[in-house]
Design a protein around this motif. Structure first.
Motif, PDB file in Angstrom:
ATOM      1  N   MET A   1     -14.294 -16.238 -17.619  1.00  0.00           N
ATOM      2  CA  MET A   1     -15.092 -15.297 -18.396  1.00  0.00           C
ATOM      3  C   MET A   1     -14.380 -13.957 -18.569  1.00  0.00           C
ATOM      4  SD  MET A   1     -17.834 -14.627 -19.996  1.00  0.00           S
ATOM      5  CE  MET A   1     -18.891 -13.311 -20.453  1.00  0.00           C
ATOM      6  N   SER A   2     -13.852 -13.404 -17.454  1.00  0.00           N
ATOM      7  CA  SER A   2     -13.183 -12.098 -17.569  1.00  0.00           C
ATOM      8  C   SER A   2     -11.937 -12.198 -18.437  1.00  0.00           C
ATOM      9  CB  SER A   2     -12.844 -11.523 -16.186  1.00  0.00           C
ATOM     10  OG  SER A   2     -11.852 -12.303 -15.548  1.00  0.00           O
ATOM     11  N   ASN A   3     -11.266 -13.359 -18.381  1.00  0.00           N
ATOM     12  CA  ASN A   3     -10.066 -13.570 -19.184  1.00  0.00           C
ATOM     13  C   ASN A   3     -10.391 -13.464 -20.674  1.00  0.00           C
ATOM     14  OD1 ASN A   3      -7.522 -14.228 -20.044  1.00  0.00           O
ATOM     15  ND2 ASN A   3      -7.534 -16.290 -19.211  1.00  0.00           N
ATOM     16  N   LEU A   4     -11.485 -14.088 -21.098  1.00  0.00           N
ATOM     17  CA  LEU A   4     -11.901 -14.048 -22.498  1.00  0.00           C
ATOM     18  C   LEU A   4     -12.300 -12.625 -22.900  1.00  0.00           C
ATOM     19  CD1 LEU A   4     -12.531 -15.444 -25.153  1.00  0.00           C
ATOM     20  CD2 LEU A   4     -14.770 -16.048 -24.229  1.00  0.00           C
ATOM     21  N   ARG A   5     -13.034 -11.946 -22.046  1.00  0.00           N
ATOM     22  CA  ARG A   5     -13.449 -10.573 -22.369  1.00  0.00           C
ATOM     23  C   ARG A   5     -12.233  -9.663 -22.480  1.00  0.00           C
ATOM     24  NH1 ARG A   5     -17.235  -6.168 -19.424  1.00  0.00           N
ATOM     25  NH2 ARG A   5     -17.786  -5.068 -21.330  1.00  0.00           N
ATOM     26  N   ILE A   6     -11.297  -9.786 -21.569  1.00  0.00           N
ATOM     27  CA  ILE A   6     -10.080  -8.969 -21.638  1.00  0.00           C
ATOM     28  C   ILE A   6      -9.327  -9.275 -22.927  1.00  0.00           C
ATOM     29  CG2 ILE A   6      -7.762  -8.714 -20.622  1.00  0.00           C
ATOM     30  CD1 ILE A   6      -9.890  -7.005 -19.250  1.00  0.00           C
ATOM     31  N   SER A   7      -9.225 -10.535 -23.292  1.00  0.00           N
ATOM     32  CA  SER A   7      -8.540 -10.906 -24.542  1.00  0.00           C
ATOM     33  C   SER A   7      -9.190 -10.235 -25.745  1.00  0.00           C
ATOM     34  CB  SER A   7      -8.554 -12.425 -24.742  1.00  0.00           C
ATOM     35  OG  SER A   7      -7.780 -13.052 -23.767  1.00  0.00           O
ATOM     36  N   LYS A   8     -10.526 -10.213 -25.757  1.00  0.00           N
ATOM     37  CA  LYS A   8     -11.243  -9.581 -26.866  1.00  0.00           C
ATOM     38  C   LYS A   8     -11.015  -8.064 -26.888  1.00  0.00           C
ATOM     39  CE  LYS A   8     -14.922 -12.945 -27.497  1.00  0.00           C
ATOM     40  NZ  LYS A   8     -16.381 -13.150 -27.504  1.00  0.00           N
ATOM     41  N   ILE A   9     -11.011  -7.454 -25.721  1.00  0.00           N
ATOM     42  CA  ILE A   9     -10.773  -6.004 -25.659  1.00  0.00           C
ATOM     43  C   ILE A   9      -9.367  -5.678 -26.140  1.00  0.00           C
ATOM     44  CG2 ILE A   9     -10.560  -3.999 -24.137  1.00  0.00           C
ATOM     45  CD1 ILE A   9     -12.802  -5.273 -22.400  1.00  0.00           C
ATOM     46  N   VAL A  10      -8.375  -6.428 -25.678  1.00  0.00           N
ATOM     47  CA  VAL A  10      -6.983  -6.209 -26.093  1.00  0.00           C
ATOM     48  C   VAL A  10      -6.843  -6.407 -27.599  1.00  0.00           C
ATOM     49  CG1 VAL A  10      -4.619  -7.099 -25.895  1.00  0.00           C
ATOM     50  CG2 VAL A  10      -5.978  -6.699 -23.834  1.00  0.00           C
ATOM     51  N   GLU A  11      -7.492  -7.436 -28.124  1.00  0.00           N
ATOM     52  CA  GLU A  11      -7.458  -7.679 -29.570  1.00  0.00           C
ATOM     53  C   GLU A  11      -8.045  -6.489 -30.333  1.00  0.00           C
ATOM     54  OE1 GLU A  11      -9.713 -10.666 -32.664  1.00  0.00           O
ATOM     55  OE2 GLU A  11      -9.083 -11.489 -30.731  1.00  0.00           O
ATOM     56  N   ARG A  12      -9.146  -5.958 -29.839  1.00  0.00           N
ATOM     57  CA  ARG A  12      -9.772  -4.798 -30.489  1.00  0.00           C
ATOM     58  C   ARG A  12      -8.857  -3.571 -30.424  1.00  0.00           C
ATOM     59  NH1 ARG A  12     -15.448  -4.550 -30.983  1.00  0.00           N
ATOM     60  NH2 ARG A  12     -15.062  -2.584 -32.046  1.00  0.00           N
ATOM     61  N   VAL A  13      -8.194  -3.365 -29.289  1.00  0.00           N
ATOM     62  CA  VAL A  13      -7.260  -2.243 -29.168  1.00  0.00           C
ATOM     63  C   VAL A  13      -6.133  -2.402 -30.188  1.00  0.00           C
ATOM     64  CG1 VAL A  13      -5.561  -1.117 -27.671  1.00  0.00           C
ATOM     65  CG2 VAL A  13      -7.795  -1.744 -26.752  1.00  0.00           C
ATOM     66  N   ASN A  14      -5.600  -3.594 -30.301  1.00  0.00           N
ATOM     67  CA  ASN A  14      -4.530  -3.839 -31.279  1.00  0.00           C
ATOM     68  C   ASN A  14      -4.993  -3.574 -32.709  1.00  0.00           C
ATOM     69  OD1 ASN A  14      -2.605  -4.515 -29.353  1.00  0.00           O
ATOM     70  ND2 ASN A  14      -3.159  -6.666 -29.389  1.00  0.00           N
ATOM     71  N   GLN A  15      -6.245  -3.859 -33.010  1.00  0.00           N
ATOM     72  CA  GLN A  15      -6.785  -3.610 -34.345  1.00  0.00           C
ATOM     73  C   GLN A  15      -6.966  -2.118 -34.628  1.00  0.00           C
ATOM     74  OE1 GLN A  15     -10.367  -5.970 -34.247  1.00  0.00           O
ATOM     75  NE2 GLN A  15      -9.270  -7.871 -34.673  1.00  0.00           N
ATOM     76  N   LEU A  16      -7.100  -1.320 -33.580  1.00  0.00           N
ATOM     77  CA  LEU A  16      -7.273   0.128 -33.778  1.00  0.00           C
ATOM     78  C   LEU A  16      -6.101   0.739 -34.541  1.00  0.00           C
ATOM     79  CD1 LEU A  16      -8.692   1.245 -30.326  1.00  0.00           C
ATOM     80  CD2 LEU A  16      -9.933   1.089 -32.497  1.00  0.00           C
ATOM     81  N   ALA A  17      -4.908   0.250 -34.298  1.00  0.00           N
ATOM     82  CA  ALA A  17      -3.722   0.772 -34.984  1.00  0.00           C
ATOM     83  C   ALA A  17      -3.783   0.509 -36.477  1.00  0.00           C
ATOM     84  CB  ALA A  17      -2.458   0.154 -34.393  1.00  0.00           C
ATOM     85  N   SER A  48      -8.014  -8.916  -7.836  1.00  0.00           N
ATOM     86  CA  SER A  48      -8.867  -9.990  -8.341  1.00  0.00           C
ATOM     87  C   SER A  48      -9.395  -9.682  -9.731  1.00  0.00           C
ATOM     88  CB  SER A  48     -10.070 -10.174  -7.398  1.00  0.00           C
ATOM     89  OG  SER A  48      -9.651 -10.494  -6.107  1.00  0.00           O
ATOM     90  N   GLY A  49      -9.847 -10.725 -10.405  1.00  0.00           N
ATOM     91  CA  GLY A  49     -10.640 -10.582 -11.615  1.00  0.00           C
ATOM     92  C   GLY A  49      -9.945 -10.062 -12.844  1.00  0.00           C
ATOM     93  N   SER A  50     -10.676  -9.221 -13.575  1.00  0.00           N
ATOM     94  CA  SER A  50     -10.253  -8.830 -14.918  1.00  0.00           C
ATOM     95  C   SER A  50      -9.013  -7.932 -14.940  1.00  0.00           C
ATOM     96  CB  SER A  50     -11.403  -8.172 -15.685  1.00  0.00           C
ATOM     97  OG  SER A  50     -11.953  -7.097 -14.968  1.00  0.00           O
ATOM     98  N   PHE A  51      -8.750  -7.161 -13.864  1.00  0.00           N
ATOM     99  CA  PHE A  51      -7.514  -6.381 -13.876  1.00  0.00           C
ATOM    100  C   PHE A  51      -6.317  -7.329 -13.801  1.00  0.00           C
ATOM    101  CE2 PHE A  51      -4.062  -3.824 -11.963  1.00  0.00           C
ATOM    102  CZ  PHE A  51      -3.925  -2.902 -12.989  1.00  0.00           C
ATOM    103  N   ASP A 147     -15.327  -3.913 -17.414  1.00  0.00           N
ATOM    104  CA  ASP A 147     -16.432  -2.984 -17.698  1.00  0.00           C
ATOM    105  C   ASP A 147     -15.903  -1.561 -17.876  1.00  0.00           C
ATOM    106  OD1 ASP A 147     -18.254  -5.057 -17.481  1.00  0.00           O
ATOM    107  OD2 ASP A 147     -18.994  -4.447 -15.502  1.00  0.00           O
ATOM    108  N   TYR A 148     -15.022  -1.153 -16.985  1.00  0.00           N
ATOM    109  CA  TYR A 148     -14.431   0.190 -17.055  1.00  0.00           C
ATOM    110  C   TYR A 148     -13.661   0.383 -18.360  1.00  0.00           C
ATOM    111  CZ  TYR A 148     -10.823   3.688 -16.422  1.00  0.00           C
ATOM    112  OH  TYR A 148      -9.963   4.740 -16.620  1.00  0.00           O
ATOM    113  N   TYR A 149     -12.784  -0.537 -18.669  1.00  0.00           N
ATOM    114  CA  TYR A 149     -11.908  -0.398 -19.830  1.00  0.00           C
ATOM    115  C   TYR A 149     -12.724  -0.395 -21.121  1.00  0.00           C
ATOM    116  CZ  TYR A 149      -7.361  -0.844 -22.192  1.00  0.00           C
ATOM    117  OH  TYR A 149      -6.236  -0.632 -22.952  1.00  0.00           O
ATOM    118  N   HIS A 150     -13.684  -1.286 -21.196  1.00  0.00           N
ATOM    119  CA  HIS A 150     -14.540  -1.330 -22.377  1.00  0.00           C
ATOM    120  C   HIS A 150     -15.300  -0.021 -22.540  1.00  0.00           C
ATOM    121  CE1 HIS A 150     -18.199  -2.308 -24.682  1.00  0.00           C
ATOM    122  NE2 HIS A 150     -17.300  -2.899 -25.450  1.00  0.00           N
ATOM    123  N   GLU A 151     -15.871   0.487 -21.462  1.00  0.00           N
ATOM    124  CA  GLU A 151     -16.648   1.732 -21.523  1.00  0.00           C
ATOM    125  C   GLU A 151     -15.805   2.894 -22.038  1.00  0.00           C
ATOM    126  OE1 GLU A 151     -19.793   4.365 -21.248  1.00  0.00           O
ATOM    127  OE2 GLU A 151     -19.901   2.198 -20.954  1.00  0.00           O
TER     128      GLU A 151
END
Length: 162
Positions: A1-17, A48-51, A147-151
């Protein structure tokens, strides 16, 4: 689950450019478990986890204003390691406890954001703020890195769908 969420966050960051070319976005490059284990052994911690997922996907980096400390595949004892060791040096009024790992360092020497490796809840290490200058207290900021990175990225995103 955290892997998918991190992937989505990274994708969104890449789209910001694509939306705002004034934003400086850079990634170190995907890391691996061997590099993370080298850092864990050197610091005597477990990540552990999402980091961990974030580092495996990106190595660290991101937006220049919200740069996340790296664990490079080629130089695992730089980036995150150096940032962590920095707050354990003699100049530091309240040296960083051994269970904290600096994941975001302010180069104006404000309090660092850290991963608390002494706690794992639902497979995640919480993110904390360490008050090294004043009290040496630890303040929990988020239950997980994702959660931290998304916030902290939310002001850059049009909606909150991650």
């Amino acid at each position: 689950m955290s892997n998918l969420r991190i992937s989505k966050i990274v994708e969104r960051v890449n789209q910001l450019a694509e939306v705002d070319d004034s934003l400086d976005i850079s990634w170190i490059g995907a890391s691996d478990n061997a590099a993370i284990q080298t850092l864990e052994t050197a610091l005597g911690v477990n990540i552990s986890g999402s980091f961990r997922d974030f580092i495996l996907q990106t190595g660290g980096g991101g937006l220049a204003d919200l740069y996340i400390s790296s664990i490079s595949k080629d130089e695992p004892l730089s980036g995150c390691y150096d940032d962590t060791i920095y707050y354990k040096e003699d100049w530091c009024p309240h040296k960083l406890p051994d269970h904290l790992i600096v994941i975001q360092r302010d180069f104006d020497d404000n309090e660092p954001m850290c991963l608390d490796s002494s706690v794992v809840i639902n497979g995640e290490n919480p993110v904390v703020l360490y008050y090294y200058q004043s009290t040496g207290e630890i303040e929990k900021i988020a239950d997980s890195f994702s959660d931290y990175y998304h916030e902290f990225l939310t002001p850059y995103f049009d909606n909150n769908d991650i």
